[in-house]
Design a protein around this motif. Structure first.
Motif, mmCIF file in Angstrom:
data_model
loop_
_atom_site.group_PDB
_atom_site.id
_atom_site.type_symbol
_atom_site.label_atom_id
_atom_site.label_comp_id
_atom_site.label_asym_id
_atom_site.label_seq_id
_atom_site.Cartn_x
_atom_site.Cartn_y
_atom_site.Cartn_z
ATOM 1 N N ASN A 40 0.817 -1.204 0.000
ATOM 2 C CA ASN A 40 0.000 0.000 0.000
ATOM 3 C C ASN A 40 0.857 1.261 0.000
ATOM 4 O OD1 ASN A 40 -2.636 1.011 -0.085
ATOM 5 N ND2 ASN A 40 -2.575 1.539 2.068
ATOM 6 N N TYR A 42 3.064 4.177 -1.351
ATOM 7 C CA TYR A 42 3.009 4.888 -2.630
ATOM 8 C C TYR A 42 4.170 4.477 -3.530
ATOM 9 C CZ TYR A 42 1.261 8.859 -5.377
ATOM 10 O OH TYR A 42 0.691 9.642 -6.351
ATOM 11 N N HIS A 45 3.900 1.157 -5.302
ATOM 12 C CA HIS A 45 3.050 1.175 -6.498
ATOM 13 C C HIS A 45 3.780 1.779 -7.692
ATOM 14 C CE1 HIS A 45 -0.985 -0.241 -5.246
ATOM 15 N NE2 HIS A 45 -0.503 0.018 -4.046
ATOM 16 N N TYR A 154 -2.531 3.609 -13.067
ATOM 17 C CA TYR A 154 -1.895 4.226 -11.909
ATOM 18 C C TYR A 154 -1.882 5.742 -12.103
ATOM 19 C CZ TYR A 154 -0.012 -0.516 -11.293
ATOM 20 O OH TYR A 154 0.134 -1.874 -11.150
ATOM 21 N N PHE A 156 -0.093 9.045 -10.424
ATOM 22 C CA PHE A 156 0.924 9.502 -9.482
ATOM 23 C C PHE A 156 1.063 11.022 -9.517
ATOM 24 C CE2 PHE A 156 2.631 5.226 -10.821
ATOM 25 C CZ PHE A 156 2.265 4.571 -9.656
ATOM 26 N N LYS A 170 2.392 11.107 -1.333
ATOM 27 C CA LYS A 170 1.604 10.577 -0.231
ATOM 28 C C LYS A 170 2.261 9.296 0.296
ATOM 29 C CE LYS A 170 -2.039 13.311 0.241
ATOM 30 N NZ LYS A 170 -2.496 13.852 1.541
ATOM 31 N N LYS A 172 0.750 6.612 1.439
ATOM 32 C CA LYS A 172 0.016 5.436 0.975
ATOM 33 C C LYS A 172 -0.657 5.728 -0.358
ATOM 34 C CE LYS A 172 -0.881 3.677 5.632
ATOM 35 N NZ LYS A 172 -1.917 3.254 6.613
ATOM 36 N N TYR A 173 -0.945 4.659 -1.082
ATOM 37 C CA TYR A 173 -1.552 4.791 -2.407
ATOM 38 C C TYR A 173 -2.977 4.249 -2.386
ATOM 39 C CZ TYR A 173 -2.260 4.446 -7.437
ATOM 40 O OH TYR A 173 -2.762 4.587 -8.705
ATOM 41 N N TYR A 174 -3.899 5.044 -2.924
ATOM 42 C CA TYR A 174 -5.294 4.621 -3.071
ATOM 43 C C TYR A 174 -5.766 4.991 -4.479
ATOM 44 C CZ TYR A 174 -5.247 4.293 2.045
ATOM 45 O OH TYR A 174 -4.938 3.965 3.334
ATOM 46 N N GLU A 176 -7.540 7.104 -7.354
ATOM 47 C CA GLU A 176 -7.274 8.527 -7.578
ATOM 48 C C GLU A 176 -8.149 9.458 -6.743
ATOM 49 O OE1 GLU A 176 -6.641 11.605 -11.321
ATOM 50 O OE2 GLU A 176 -7.729 9.731 -11.629
ATOM 51 N N TYR A 181 -7.214 9.475 1.111
ATOM 52 C CA TYR A 181 -6.021 10.305 0.949
ATOM 53 C C TYR A 181 -6.016 11.491 1.916
ATOM 54 C CZ TYR A 181 -3.821 8.366 -3.277
ATOM 55 O OH TYR A 181 -3.143 7.580 -4.171
#
Length: 204
Positions: A40, A42, A45, A154, A156, A170, A172-174, A176, A181
């Motif tokens: 998870n 960032y 990913h 993805y 970014f 960030k 963590k990545y979720y 868009e 976030y």
């Protein structure tokens, strides 16, 4: 005189095979838990996207004086990137042959992030007169899962602090427009020499 019988306690034999199997199962569980949390991240990913077969990569580089990455919602419509003083410097699209040099340079910027030194994690980026470079990268890929081909997208956003030569993304990545976030801090990284040189080359 009657003989007294000696009573011997039977020593239980340790089943080393079962112990080894139990330890192996515990290690697998620990690794799975660690993998779930690390996936998870960032930066994880970014690495994942760059390892797959790229089908399309688009984006832009702009300057902003204040970063506002909050996910807002109005009448069911979500939106974000309400930054201040946005000045678009360039765009790129991998479907255009004349943009391939720019695409490769932006990929180099992304590839540098996992190798960069971590700095502080902060809730928000303070406004700056010199401002930030805002690097957007939307990446579409194809990957193989068992016998199936899957398509992934993805999104970014990198923010480069010109004054301090630091990159922020960030933690963590979720998805868009996920409002998760809004509770995630920015993780800082010290920009590498290659990152700085590549960015300067793109914008010259």
């Amino acid at each position: 005189m009657a003989r007294r019988k000696r009573v011997y306690s039977r020593r239980r034999r340790i089943n080393y095979g079962r112990v080894a199997l139990l330890i192996a199962l515990l290690l697998v569980i620990v690794l799975l838990v660690v993998n779930v949390f690390s996936k998870n991240r960032y930066v994880s990913h970014i690495e994942e996207a760059l390892e797959q077969e790229l089908t399309l990569m688009t984006g832009s580089i702009s300057t902003v004086s204040k970063v506002d990455a909050t996910i807002y919602e109005n009448d069911g419509i979500k939106y974000t990137n309400q930054h201040e003083n946005i000045k678009r410097l360039m765009t790129y699209n991998s479907s255009l042959s004349e943009d391939m040099d720019k695409v490769n340079d932006v990929k180099t910027l992304l590839e540098n992030l996992p190798n960069a030194e971590k700095t502080e994690a902060i809730a928000e980026l303070s406004p700056k007169d010199d401002g930030y470079y805002w690097i957007e990268a939307d990446i579409f890929t194809k990957d193989r899962v068992l016998i199936f081909r899957v398509e992934n997208e993805y999104n970014f956003d990198l923010y480069y602090d010109m004054e301090n030569e630091a990159i922020y993304v960030k933690e963590k990545y979720y998805d868009e427009f996920s409002q998760k976030y809004n509770k995630v801090k920015f993780q800082g990284y010290k920009a590498t020499d290659e990152f700085i040189d590549t960015l300067n080359n793109i914008l010259k």
